[in-house]
Design an enzyme around this catalytic site. Sequence first.
Site, PDB file in Angstrom:
ATOM      1  N   VAL A 103     -71.107 -65.882 -21.266  1.00 41.76           N
ATOM      2  CA  VAL A 103     -72.028 -65.082 -20.454  1.00 41.76           C
ATOM      3  C   VAL A 103     -73.438 -65.213 -21.010  1.00 41.76           C
ATOM      4  CG1 VAL A 103     -72.647 -62.747 -19.715  1.00 41.76           C
ATOM      5  CG2 VAL A 103     -70.242 -63.437 -19.825  1.00 41.76           C
ATOM      6  N   GLU A 195     -56.519 -53.676 -45.809  1.00 46.63           N
ATOM      7  CA  GLU A 195     -55.400 -54.545 -45.468  1.00 46.63           C
ATOM      8  C   GLU A 195     -55.561 -55.926 -46.107  1.00 46.63           C
ATOM      9  OE1 GLU A 195     -54.240 -52.265 -41.304  1.00 46.63           O
ATOM     10  OE2 GLU A 195     -55.384 -54.119 -41.200  1.00 46.63           O
ATOM     11  N   ASP A 328     -65.626 -51.737 -27.844  1.00 43.13           N
ATOM     12  CA  ASP A 328     -66.575 -51.772 -28.962  1.00 43.13           C
ATOM     13  C   ASP A 328     -68.025 -51.921 -28.505  1.00 43.13           C
ATOM     14  OD1 ASP A 328     -64.213 -51.810 -30.284  1.00 43.13           O
ATOM     15  OD2 ASP A 328     -64.647 -53.562 -31.526  1.00 43.13           O
TER      16      ASP A 328
END
Lengths: 445, 445
Positions: A103, A195, A328
């Site tokens: 885009v 993590e 987000d």
Amino acid sequence: MAPEATLDRRPASSAASGGDRSSAAGSRHRVVILGAGFGGLSAAKALAKAPVEVTVIDRRNYHLFQPLLYQVAIAGLSPADIAVPIRSILRHQANARVLMGEVEGVDRQAREVFLADGRRIPFDSLIVATGARHAYFGHDEWEPVAPGLKQIDDATGIRRRILLAFERAEMATAEKARERLLTFAIVGAGPTGVELAGALAELAKKALAADFRAIDPREARILLVEAAERPLTSFPDHLSVKATTQLHKLGVELLLGAKVTRCEEAGIEIEDSRGRRFIPAATVIWAAGVQASPAARWLGIAGDRAGRVAVTPHLNLPDDPRIFVIGDTALCLGANGKPLPGVAPVAKQQGGYVARYILRALAGRSSKPFAYFNYGNLATIGRRAAVADLGWMQMSGTLAWLFWGGVHIFFLIGFRNRIFVLLSWLWAYFLFHSGARLITGDDND
Amino acid sequence: MAPEATLDRRPASSAASGGDRSSAAGSRHRVVILGAGFGGLSAAKALAKAPVEVTVIDRRNYHLFQPLLYQVAIAGLSPADIAVPIRSILRHQANARVLMGEVEGVDRQAREVFLADGRRIPFDSLIVATGARHAYFGHDEWEPVAPGLKQIDDATGIRRRILLAFERAEMATAEKARERLLTFAIVGAGPTGVELAGALAELAKKALAADFRAIDPREARILLVEAAERPLTSFPDHLSVKATTQLHKLGVELLLGAKVTRCEEAGIEIEDSRGRRFIPAATVIWAAGVQASPAARWLGIAGDRAGRVAVTPHLNLPDDPRIFVIGDTALCLGANGKPLPGVAPVAKQQGGYVARYILRALAGRSSKPFAYFNYGNLATIGRRAAVADLGWMQMSGTLAWLFWGGVHIFFLIGFRNRIFVLLSWLWAYFLFHSGARLITGDDND
């Protein structure tokens, strides 16, 4: 609330009507969705049986299950285990087409999306769900040294760096060089950082332990650098404490209240209550801070500091109710008045909401404002170690870890991926072998 | 035979004695193996319990099961399914160490291997097993347009090209452009070319069939261009006929007796009995011709036309019996006086032979010349289609296909890979879904 009121006063059918352009398929309402992440896909799927024409545009040909991306970075899973071609997901949805493209902008007057290759895609309703990238707080020059983890190529690049560091340490003749090569710094102790640190510690201390002759991978130092005073600040205090204990057990060094002031080839400089100091480290991974996709620029409006687009409680633009921004990329306030976090469940619920909003508007009906239902927060730390905050209950340790695994397998798209990820995990769990320790790509960084 | 006689007259212990340099581990005989392909690894493993010091040097950190590489290119398998870290394979072999490095040359006087990073690795015996790359018969300028398939990055690159061609065809507005994008030319109808063509036809005609809206992937043209008059020239005539039938059934167009005279972005030019003609094709894959690794240059001797190093019947250099060359890099004559083919079984048998030769020489014993035992030739074409020539029997169709699958799973290194490949195949077989259709990498070619 003013924007909502304004929107509701518009006739719903005008906000979502067809209009001056007719597409090949006739005059059906054209919904264009930018981005096939959690938000975009959930919107597309919620429109499956509706009398609208759905176009999903993404730069990549796959949907990525980002919550497991760190496992690709630490060589636990293969990219194909956590990514599915968008076309496969939507193959049976007759009203949806998929376009691969970048885009460049949106013409709000003409109601068209511009793609980088010059194509223009007309829309009646537009859903912008293009996610976020990692951000360096004004220090973009750190990116080559301290890559972030948002896309598959980021993950295989980080995997290459981690594995090459061990390879080079095996060959290093100088003690200093070996120490630097065996020092891994992870910046940011949110879920991704925690993590990564836990999984990297396990990789070094278990899976790689017997593979080298000149070095002992168990001597690798894994630093987790966090500006706040505790890891996992989005969790309740006592779960941060549990996470800290579990990280220590894995041998991860937590540097709390420490700001990164410099990143370079040789290592990182941090500043904490003891002052500034430089830590030689060959591998630095950035897991702090994100920047929304350039949707604000495409739409010709101002984003907030993180580039997010402020939306009404109906998730559309105050002055253009046919344009929705979710996930987000959106700045959407929750019930507590704070912005909703950039996590998959928010994006998914928003995608479903917008789809229903559009359909109700087409039927001449209005919608209630979006309300996020928080099912909980999860983060895993390592083998049988995780924390879970479900609001009505909190867990840590083995139980939370099993819960984490179950939830992630359940939400993976594609039955094949569920099976293969489950098998990979069982395999790794019982044999401490990780499956994808390949150094691919041809650069020599 | 002269070289053999010369070699046998030398005292075997001198051919393999320790010498002037002593390594850290003392005075054990140092075997350095260049390349961790089938040949190098089988030599390393055959030395597992021997009182020698083994060093395996490879540019990559993994052993690659090349016979299944084409499945990565057509998105059927993930790289990690067919590659295993060399360190994992040798982790329990205490006398072996693994170095990741690029060979630059060999100092035959000093008995040292030079690596690109400046390291020098001393050896008492050297086994060169560095394989081959694809070759363009003096037209290296074709490589960017018509990539070959030897390494994982080649395969993921070809996968990207193939999948992008369909994506671009979906967006193409001009009929001509769409036709070119949906034309795939594979040059060379040896086993790799035949396997690629068959698998690509199945990808287009089955797995992708429902995924697009503007194009019908089943209309893709898959051309298999071969200079000889039949495909699979290493097989008996009647199996070539079977393969031809099976390829036609899959919709592959075989262009036999056709030489490629030009490769460019727009397509390929071929010359056959009808003259020259240009075929517009967006994707060209090179599966014709290989060139040995630059071992001849490293050793300061002349290679043959394909760059191979001529070896004695004991697989070492006529003038330097402590240097062995095996696999695709060696020019080794078979019982029929013709060079042995560049296939995995030859390399594996040669690796084992050289290991035993060195151990016998260390014990003061001589060895018989190397003799290749040919268990047969296999090539698969597609779903339930393959040809097998076992010498004492020939098969084609479903039986050959099952045999092909069984043999490939059996010879895969690593139990995990066997399980995961088997599962991927069963999955693809019953559901016509291929598992790894990701467009990764960041270039835009």
